[in-house]
Every structure is written in structure tokens, then in C-alpha cells.
Design a protein around this motif. Structure first.
Motif, PDB file in Angstrom:
ATOM      1  N   ARG A 752      70.986  44.095  12.716  1.00  0.00           N
ATOM      2  CA  ARG A 752      70.060  44.802  13.595  1.00  0.00           C
ATOM      3  C   ARG A 752      70.344  46.308  13.584  1.00  0.00           C
ATOM      4  O   ARG A 752      69.428  47.133  13.570  1.00  0.00           O
ATOM      5  CB  ARG A 752      70.189  44.268  15.023  1.00  0.00           C
ATOM      6  CG  ARG A 752      69.331  44.982  16.040  1.00  0.00           C
ATOM      7  CD  ARG A 752      67.834  44.805  15.746  1.00  0.00           C
ATOM      8  NE  ARG A 752      67.359  43.508  16.218  1.00  0.00           N
ATOM      9  CZ  ARG A 752      66.156  42.998  15.975  1.00  0.00           C
ATOM     10  NH1 ARG A 752      65.311  43.688  15.207  1.00  0.00           N
ATOM     11  NH2 ARG A 752      65.799  41.837  16.423  1.00  0.00           N
ATOM     12  N   GLU A 753      71.646  46.688  13.565  1.00  0.00           N
ATOM     13  CA  GLU A 753      71.992  48.101  13.551  1.00  0.00           C
ATOM     14  C   GLU A 753      71.558  48.764  12.239  1.00  0.00           C
ATOM     15  O   GLU A 753      71.107  49.924  12.232  1.00  0.00           O
ATOM     16  CB  GLU A 753      73.499  48.274  13.758  1.00  0.00           C
ATOM     17  CG  GLU A 753      73.925  47.995  15.202  1.00  0.00           C
ATOM     18  CD  GLU A 753      75.428  47.830  15.360  1.00  0.00           C
ATOM     19  OE1 GLU A 753      75.914  47.841  16.498  1.00  0.00           O
ATOM     20  OE2 GLU A 753      76.120  47.701  14.322  1.00  0.00           O
ATOM     21  N   ALA A 770      61.426  50.499  19.453  1.00  0.00           N
ATOM     22  CA  ALA A 770      61.373  49.364  20.381  1.00  0.00           C
ATOM     23  C   ALA A 770      60.068  48.595  20.235  1.00  0.00           C
ATOM     24  O   ALA A 770      60.051  47.349  20.239  1.00  0.00           O
ATOM     25  CB  ALA A 770      61.546  49.858  21.814  1.00  0.00           C
ATOM     26  N   LEU A 775      61.563  45.096  21.329  1.00  0.00           N
ATOM     27  CA  LEU A 775      62.768  45.195  22.132  1.00  0.00           C
ATOM     28  C   LEU A 775      62.518  46.204  23.250  1.00  0.00           C
ATOM     29  O   LEU A 775      61.548  46.967  23.215  1.00  0.00           O
ATOM     30  CB  LEU A 775      63.950  45.681  21.286  1.00  0.00           C
ATOM     31  CG  LEU A 775      64.402  44.805  20.105  1.00  0.00           C
ATOM     32  CD1 LEU A 775      65.436  45.548  19.284  1.00  0.00           C
ATOM     33  CD2 LEU A 775      64.976  43.482  20.611  1.00  0.00           C
ATOM     34  N   SER A 776      63.417  46.216  24.221  1.00  0.00           N
ATOM     35  CA  SER A 776      63.310  47.250  25.250  1.00  0.00           C
ATOM     36  C   SER A 776      63.866  48.555  24.701  1.00  0.00           C
ATOM     37  O   SER A 776      64.707  48.565  23.799  1.00  0.00           O
ATOM     38  CB  SER A 776      64.107  46.841  26.497  1.00  0.00           C
ATOM     39  OG  SER A 776      65.496  46.907  26.233  1.00  0.00           O
ATOM     40  N   ARG A 778      65.781  50.552  26.207  1.00  0.00           N
ATOM     41  CA  ARG A 778      67.197  50.672  26.542  1.00  0.00           C
ATOM     42  C   ARG A 778      68.057  49.940  25.518  1.00  0.00           C
ATOM     43  O   ARG A 778      69.139  50.425  25.148  1.00  0.00           O
ATOM     44  CB  ARG A 778      67.442  50.112  27.944  1.00  0.00           C
ATOM     45  CG  ARG A 778      68.927  50.141  28.352  1.00  0.00           C
ATOM     46  CD  ARG A 778      69.111  49.895  29.822  1.00  0.00           C
ATOM     47  NE  ARG A 778      68.540  50.987  30.618  1.00  0.00           N
ATOM     48  CZ  ARG A 778      68.604  51.044  31.944  1.00  0.00           C
ATOM     49  NH1 ARG A 778      69.188  50.074  32.632  1.00  0.00           N
ATOM     50  NH2 ARG A 778      68.084  52.060  32.595  1.00  0.00           N
ATOM     51  N   THR A 779      67.584  48.778  25.037  1.00  0.00           N
ATOM     52  CA  THR A 779      68.340  48.038  24.021  1.00  0.00           C
ATOM     53  C   THR A 779      68.468  48.852  22.738  1.00  0.00           C
ATOM     54  O   THR A 779      69.532  48.895  22.113  1.00  0.00           O
ATOM     55  CB  THR A 779      67.641  46.691  23.722  1.00  0.00           C
ATOM     56  OG1 THR A 779      67.582  45.923  24.922  1.00  0.00           O
ATOM     57  CG2 THR A 779      68.402  45.924  22.654  1.00  0.00           C
ATOM     58  N   THR A 782      71.028  51.478  23.118  1.00  0.00           N
ATOM     59  CA  THR A 782      72.379  50.920  22.992  1.00  0.00           C
ATOM     60  C   THR A 782      72.763  50.758  21.533  1.00  0.00           C
ATOM     61  O   THR A 782      73.878  51.101  21.116  1.00  0.00           O
ATOM     62  CB  THR A 782      72.462  49.565  23.710  1.00  0.00           C
ATOM     63  OG1 THR A 782      72.148  49.751  25.097  1.00  0.00           O
ATOM     64  CG2 THR A 782      73.853  48.963  23.576  1.00  0.00           C
ATOM     65  N   HIS A 783      71.828  50.216  20.721  1.00  0.00           N
ATOM     66  CA  HIS A 783      72.104  50.044  19.290  1.00  0.00           C
ATOM     67  C   HIS A 783      72.370  51.378  18.611  1.00  0.00           C
ATOM     68  O   HIS A 783      73.277  51.500  17.783  1.00  0.00           O
ATOM     69  CB  HIS A 783      70.926  49.344  18.602  1.00  0.00           C
ATOM     70  CG  HIS A 783      70.876  47.863  18.853  1.00  0.00           C
ATOM     71  ND1 HIS A 783      71.942  47.028  18.625  1.00  0.00           N
ATOM     72  CD2 HIS A 783      69.856  47.067  19.300  1.00  0.00           C
ATOM     73  CE1 HIS A 783      71.609  45.776  18.918  1.00  0.00           C
ATOM     74  NE2 HIS A 783      70.333  45.781  19.345  1.00  0.00           N
TER      75      HIS A 783
END
Length: 812
Positions: A752-753, A770, A775-776, A778-779, A782-783
Motif C-alpha cells: 500500500r505504501e 484517498a 480510503l479516508s 487521514r489514512t 498516515t501512510h
């Protein structure tokens, strides 16, 4: 009579302390420059204001004083050589000898020096200079020179010179100018102008002495004693008006140019004319022409000027349009030989306006091998000439057709000139004229495929003309590079090197160096390649052809693909501005910028380049342009145009994108890279496997490593390929490739990264990423934060660069 020296203590100390430096002493007329430098022993050469002075006049006197041959500065071009090249040869040869001179060289009155003399001084001052002291009324641009600016003498200096009683009055009246001070201190002329001061200085002299000085003022700065009555000479020297030179017993010189000018200007007009006419009968060459210009008949002066190549001075004397047209053509040819293309074209246009059909045809082909703004005027001249020539089958028409084809190729692209170049070649062959055939073959080779390029090169060599042989061998070098015939490349480079050694052409030497630099790069000798290109660049700066300078920057940037030292070779803005319409330069620069993570910079060049691509496959430089553009398309994610470029390059898969200006290895490697990006992995594997075999065959180790790395990216068993590529990259010092391989074998990111890293490299914001991945935001944040931490990076721009270096693509 030696002028008394006062003041200038600090300046004199500077001159005496100078060692292996150039010191320029600058100041107004009469300020004491010559008196100052006269305190330092040395070999003296003086520039003079006389039109009759030959090129390099002050240096010729220096060579005499140093016991060196004047033949060092012989600028007679060899057969087929330009005057600019011959002059560079002379400058380089003479500079090498003068650098061995231990005695100080003194150059006087450089404000009158010819351009050739100034160029030699610049050449010497650039590096390893002997000790040179020069004087000038104005600052001259000289590398590494120290400048001493002379101002007026002080009251203390004047008091030392003339005594304290008169010091304040003399300082006021002379302004501290030593020449005026000397004149005022020996005459009662009051506050009169210089001319009056000189006349007052002449008044006490005997009639024979005044007569001598008047005639000497017409002779020139340096006075040949055979042209004057020597009666009164000792008196003129004692009065400080003429100066004796022990090393030149048959001549004297004026102690100051202002003195000579004042005497000359005071002569009655009839006396000046008669004296010039009399001197013309007793002199020859440029001296005769100079005197006839000022005292001879119109036609006599015209012929004399033509005989010595003074075509610009002859122009006002011409009485018919035909004569004026011939003179404009002669001026144009001189200007072109000196590298002054714009001036040459201006005179070509005037010759065409005044002359007949032959003059127009000749005007169209004077300026050759240039680019940029000159192309349009040349094309216009060719069109005019073709209209006048009609269906004429002749050598002159063949030259015009060939010239027109060449410039139209620059204006509209080479695909538009096929019929024109073929007609030019056929007509030149029928004419049997060697020059016409040379021009026609130069036009034809712009369109030639590899076999024809080899054949044309062979024909050019067979003409026996040095210039033709140079071009013929360079064409054969490029053709052999593309075929991978490296043994033949080496043979052709040896032939060009032999030409360069025999004829000592700077241009030939430039071709040798650039071909050798590419050869060294091809086998991974990067330091040697860099050294050769540095030598090439020094010559390029003297050729007055911006394309040779542009090639240096383009080559060095391409070399940094292997060395990783891109920041050391930034392309100057003026080069970028001039090269914006040249596809090969645009494509190479865009590819470098894209490969180093400068996406925005690459995109600007790439978008300018794309409209040029459809008409390029017929061009000589298409292989290199095509591969650079295709690689850039992949790096920028433009898969639609990458697919188009793949189809355009596919017929060239058996060739290499190598030539003397630079290499890029087997075209199959680029085809494989594009096919992999398009998801055609089986096709990509075939291309890359063939590329590896091709690079092994010719020993192109850097490109072998690149091909192995690209194949490893799509291979099911990449370890052996990566190990071999890494071994080669480390051995050759290919730091960027080493970093990519090491990053690929130890990428610390999750799937995913990696996906998010690719989106970041494409310039997408977190919100857009996103939405794409459902995805959100915020997620995604984070990544992004995690991958920055894992990779030790600080921002999104650095992520884009890491993605490029690691070889991470969407195929993973």
C-alpha cells in the motif's frame, strides 16, 4: 630625450612585482602610461592607428624582440580551411612559444590593436601567462588581468617635475596630465589647446626639422627613415617629439600619438594630399593603399584597396552597381570566414539587390552551416536565386539547390526536402564541380539512412578536399556507431585525428575529441570522457558556433546519468533559450530532468517537444531524439504517447542510439522499457534480452548494466541480473544505478505504501489519493508519514525523486 619620471610609486612597485600575470595600465591620452611602463625592462610591441598595420602588429614586434619567427603568426588558411580556423591555429601556436618567454612583454596602445592581437592576449591571459604589461586608453576584457588606472599627477608630483614655484599654476593649466605638463613647462603658449601647444613647440625648431616632422606625420606612427629626409632628425629626437629605438635603426616613432595627430591636422589640405600621393609611389601593399585612399585617384585607390583585401574601404570608391555587388560579396566572404554570419548576410543581401543572376546565386551560398536567425535570410536569398536561375542545369544552380535544401530542413523539417536534395545531387554530379558536389552531399546526408550515410561519407573522402574528408569521416563515425561497428568507429576516429594533426584545424580537433569522448563513455571510462569533453569545450568557445557549446552541456548532462554529478553541469539559460526549437537538445534535457525527479522542468520541455515528433523519423538525429523522448514519456506516465513512440522506433530495433555527439546504447533497451510500461512483458523481455546481447557484443558495459537492470524489473528470477548489474555499476562508478539497485533489493515499504508513493510521485494530493483508493484522507496522511519515516525523507518532492531512483513503477 627620455621623459623625466615622477610620482606613480605604488603603480611602479606593482609592475615590478608582477610575475606570470597580465597587468593592464589604463588612462586617458597623455596621462603617462608609456612613461610608467617604460620603467620596466621588457620586449616592447606597439599597436598603431595606421590602417596599413598588419594583423598581430604589436605581437610581430614582440616576436622580433624575443628572437622568435614571425611565421608563428602566419594566418594563411590551408586548402579548404576558414580564416577563423587559421587564426586560431596561429594564436594557439604562438601562445605556446610565448609562454616559455621569461622576459617581460610590454604591449603599448592596445586601444588601437586589431581583434587578432587582442584575442592572442586573451588566450595568454586565460592561463599560464608570461609576464605581460599592457597599456590602453580603455579597459579591455582580459581573463585574470590586474588593472591599474592612472589618474592625474598630484601637486607634489608637479612640484618635483617643474619646481615648487610653478607647481600650482602648471597643475591648474595641465589638469595633472603629464603630456600637457611637459608641453606647458617648455612653452609660453598659455592656456591654448594642444594644437597650439604643439605649434608653439615646433616654432623654435629649424625648417628642416619642421619639414621632417610634417612628412613624418603623414608616414604614420612608425616612421620609416627611408621615406623622409633625415636632416633635422637628431633635433626632433632631442626635442622629445620623435623617439629612437635602438633595436630598430631604420625607423623612429612619434613619442606620443597626440603629437603626430596635431602636426598632421595642421597641414594644409593640398600638402597632405600631395605627400600621401608621393608616399604611395614609394610604398607597397597596405601602406600604398592607405596613402592612395587619402591622396590618390578614385580608381587607383579602389584597385589598391582590392589588392590588399580592404573591400569595405573600397566600397565608397566603386562607381557601378556591378562593382559594388562584387565588393559586397567579397566583404561577405571575409565576414563569414571570421565567423560574423550576420554581417556576412547583410552584405549578401546588398550584393543580391545590386548584382546580376550570378551575384544573387553566389550571395545565396556564402554563409553555410549556421542555425538560428540566419536561416530565414539564407532561405530568402536561395528563393531569389532559384527564381532567376529557372531551369538552368549548372554547378551554381546545384549549389543554390543544396543550400536551399539545407536551410529548409532547419525551417520545416528534413522530411520536406527529399526531392530538392535529390535534384541538387544529380545536378552537381552532372556539373562535375567538386564544391557543388560537396554541398549537395551535405544536404543529402540529412536524409540518409545508415547505408547511404556510409556511402556518402566515402564519396566525400574521395573528393580529396580536406573539408570534405573531415565531414565524410564524421558521417562514417556516426553510421558505424549506429551499426555497432566499433572497430570501424576506431578506424574513422584515427583518420579524423590524422587530418587534425596534419592541418591543425580547431574544428577537426573538436570532432576528434567529441568522438573520443563518446567512445570512452561507451565503455565506462567516465573520467576520461569528461576530460576529453573539457578539452572539446575549450575549442568550442573559440569556434563562434553556439551549437558546439550547446553540445558540451548536453553531453555532460547525459554523462551524469552514470556519475550522478548533475549539479556540476547546469545548462546556462542562454543555451536553453537558443535550443528550444532543437528536438535532440529538448529530448535529451527533458529525459535528464525526468530521470532526476524534476517532473515540472521535464514536462515543460516535453510538451514543447511533442508537436515536433511526427515529422522526425526521416531525420538523421531521429534515433537519439526518439529514444530520449520515449524514455521521458514513460517517466512522466504519458503511456499514450509512449505507445506511439514505440511503434515509430520499432523498425530501428537492430540499431544503436550511439553517435559521436553522445550515446544511449541499444535501441532495443528503450523499446523494452516502453513495452514494460505498457504491460507487454513478453515483448519487453525479448527486447531487453536482445539489448543485453547487443551491448555485450560491442563491450558497452554501462549500457549492459542498464539493460540488465531493466530486464530484472520484469523478470521472474531477477537476482542474477541484479547481481551482475550491481557488480558492473560498482566497478564503473555508476552511483545512480547502484542506488537504484540497492533500493530495489531492499525496499522497506508495504504494498500500500508503494502504491501511495507512486501517487505522490505523480503529484496527487492526499484527498485525490484517498478518492482513488477509497480510503479516508487521514489514512492516506498516515501512510505518507510512515513512508517518509521509513525512507528517511523530508517531503513529497523527495519521494518523487526516490521513486525514480528506485525504479518503482505501476507494473509492480
Amino acid at each position: 630625450m627620455r621623459e623625466r619620471f615622477v610620482g606613480r610609486t605604488r603603480e611602479l612597485e606593482t609592475l615590478r612585482a608582477a610575475r606570470n600575470r597580465v597587468v593592464l595600465v589604463v588612462g586617458e591620452a597623455g596621462i603617462g602610461k608609456s612613461t610608467l611602463v617604460g620603467q620596466v625592462p621588457g620586449i616592447v610591441g606597439r599597436a598603431v592607428a595606421d590602417e596599413g598595420a598588419p594583423d598581430f602588429w604589436p605581437w610581430l614586434r614582440v616576436l622580433d624582440g624575443a628572437g622568435l619567427s614571425r611565421e608563428l603568426l602566419d594566418v594563411d588558411p590551408l586548402p579548404g580551411e576558414s580564416r577563423a580556423s587559421a587564426r586560431f591555429r596561429a594564436i594557439a601556436r604562438c601562445a605556446d612559444e610565448l609562454r616559455r618567454t621569461e622576459t617581460t612583454i610590454v604591449l603599448e596602445d592596445l586601444h588601437w590593436a586589431d581583434e587578432a592581437s587582442t584575442r592572442l592576449l586573451r588566450h595568454l591571459s586565460a592561463e599560464d601567462s608570461p609576464t605581460i604589461i599592457a597599456t590602453s586608453r580603455e579597459v579591455i576584457d582580459l581573463p585574470n588581468a590586474d588593472v591599474i588606472r592612472l589618474g592625474p599627477l598630484s601637486l607634489t608630483d608637479v612640484a618635483e617635475y617643474a619646481g615648487p614655484a610653478k607647481a600650482e599654476e602648471l597643475l591648474r593649466r595641465s589638469g595633472g596630465n603629464p603630456l600637457y605638463l611637459r608641453l606647458l613647462s617648455t612653452t609660453d603658449a598659455g592656456d591654448a589647446e594642444l594644437a597650439h601647444l604643439v605649434q608653439a613647440r615646433l616654432a623654435p625648431l629649424s625648417t628642416p626639422c619642421r619639414n621632417l616632422l610634417e612628412r613624418a606625420s603623414v608616414v604614420g606612427e612608425d616612421v620609416d627613415l627611408g621615406l623622409v629626409d633625415a636632416e633635422g632628425l637628431d633635433e626632433a629626437i632631442a626635442a622629445g617629439l620623435l623617439a629612437d629605438d635602438p633595436d630598430a635603426p631604420h625607423s623612429v616613432r612619434w613619442s606620443h600619438a597626440l603629437l603626430r595627430e596635431a602636426v598632421y591636422d595642421a597641414l594644409p589640405r593640398r600638402q597632405r594630399i600631395d605627400t600621401h600621393r608621393d608616399l604611395a609611389a614609394k610604398t607597397s601593399g597596405t601602406d600604398r593603399a592607405r596613402h592612395l585612399l587619402r591622396g590618390g585617384g578614385r580608381q587607383e585607390a579602389l584597385r589598391a584597396c582590392q589588392d590588399v583585401g580592404w573591400f569595405e574601404r573600397a566600397l565608397p570608391l566603386a562607381e557601378t552597381d556591378a562593382d559594388r555587388a562584387e565588393l559586397h560579396l567579397a566583404i561577405a566572404d571575409q565576414a563569414y570566414q571570421e565567423g560574423l554570419a550576420k554581417k556576412a548576410l547583410d552584405h549578401c543581401a546588398q550584393a543580391a539587390d545590386l548584382g546580376d543572376t550570378d551575384a544573387i546565386a553566389r550571395a545565396a551560398v556564402v554563409v553555410r552551416g549556421v542555425q538560428g536567425d540566419a536561416v530565414g535570410p539564407i532561405a530568402n536569398l536561395c528563393a531569389r536565386a532559384r527564381e532567376r536561375l529557372g531551369d538552368e542545369d549548372s554547378a551554381r544552380h546545384a549549389k543554390v539547390l543544396a543550400q536551399h535544401a539545407t536551410v529548409l530542413a532547419e525551417q520545416r523539417g528534413r522530411a520536406h526536402i527529399t526531392p530538392l536534395s535529390a535534384r541538387a545531387l544529380a545536378m552537381a554530379e552532372r556539373s562535375g564541380d567538386t564544391e557543388a558536389l560537396m554541398l549537395a552531399m551535405q544536404a543529402r546526408q540529412l536524409l540518409a539512412d545508415v547505408p547511404e550515410q556510409l556511402a556518402l561519407g566515402t564519396r566525400m573522402v574521395a573528393t580529396g578536399r580536406p573539408e570534405a574528408a573531415l565531414w565524410g569521416h564524421t558521417w562514417r563515425i556516426d553510421a558505424a556507431y549506429r551499426l555497432g561497428a566499433i572497430d570501424q568507429v576506431d578506424v574513422e576516429i584515427t583518420e579524423v585525428a590524422g587530418l587534425a594533426d596534419r592541418m591543425r584545424w580547431p574544428l577537426a580537433r573538436w570532432h576528434v575529441l567529441r568522438a573520443k569522448a563518446s567512445r570512452a563513455e561507451l565503455i565506462g571510462r567516465f573520467a576520461e570522457s569528461e576530460r576529453l569533453m573539457a578539452e572539446c569545450f575549450e575549442i568550442a568557445k573559440t569556434l563562434e558556433d553556439v551549437s558546439t557549446v550547446g553540445l558540451y552541456y548536453s553531453f555532460m548532462q547525459q554523462l551524469t546519468r552514470f556519475t550522478g554529478r548533475l549539479d556540476e553541469y547546469p545548462i546556462p539559460d542562454w543555451i536553453l533559450t537558443l535550443a528550444v526549437d532543437h528536438p535532440i537538445f529538448l529530448s535529451a534535457t527533458a529525459q535528464i530532468r525526468a530521470s532526476t525527479g524534476d517532473r515540472d522542468g521535464a514536462l515543460i520541455l516535453y510538451e514543447r517537444l511533442l508537436p515536433m515528433i511526427p515529422g522526425m523519423p526521416d531525420e538523421l538525429r531521429w534515433p537519439s531524439t526518439g529514444v530520449f523522448t520515449a524514455q521521458t514519456a514513460v517517466l512522466l506516465g504519458d503511456l499514450e504517447n509512449a505507445a506511439v513512440l514505440y511503434d515509430m522506433l520499432l523498425p530501428l530495433g537492430a540499431y544503436y542510439a550511439n553517435q559521436a555527439p553522445g550515446c544511449d546504447g541499444a535501441i532495443n533497451r528503450t523499446l523494452g522499457v516502453v513495452a514494460a510500461a505498457l504491460g507487454r512483458h513478453d515483448v519487453a523481455e525479448r527486447h531487453l534480452t536482445d539489448a543485453i546481447a547487443m551491448e555485450k557484443r560491442i563491450g558497452a558495459l554501462p549500457y549492459l548494466a542498464l539493460a540488465q537492470f531493466e530486464l530484472a524489473k520484469i523478470s521472474q528470477r531477477p537476482d542474477e541480473l541484479l547481481e551482475s548489474a550491481l557488480h558492473l555499476a560498482r566497478r564503473l562508478g555508476m552511483k545512480p544505478l547502484v542506488a537504484q539497485i540497492e533500493a530495489r533489493t531492499a525496499i522497506p515499504l508495504t504494498a500500500r505504501e508503494k502504491e501511495i508513493a507512486l501517487f505522490v510521485a505523480d503529484g496527487l494530493a492526499n484527498r485525490t489519493i484517498a478518492e482513488r483508493l477509497v480510503l479516508s484522507e487521514r489514512t492516506v496522511e498516515t501512510h505518507v508519514r510512515n513512508l517518509l519515516l521509513k525512507l528517511g525523507l523530508e517531503n513529497r518532492t523527495q519521494v518523487a525523486g526516490w521513486v525514480v531512483r528506485s525504479g518503482l513503477t505501476w507494473s509492480h
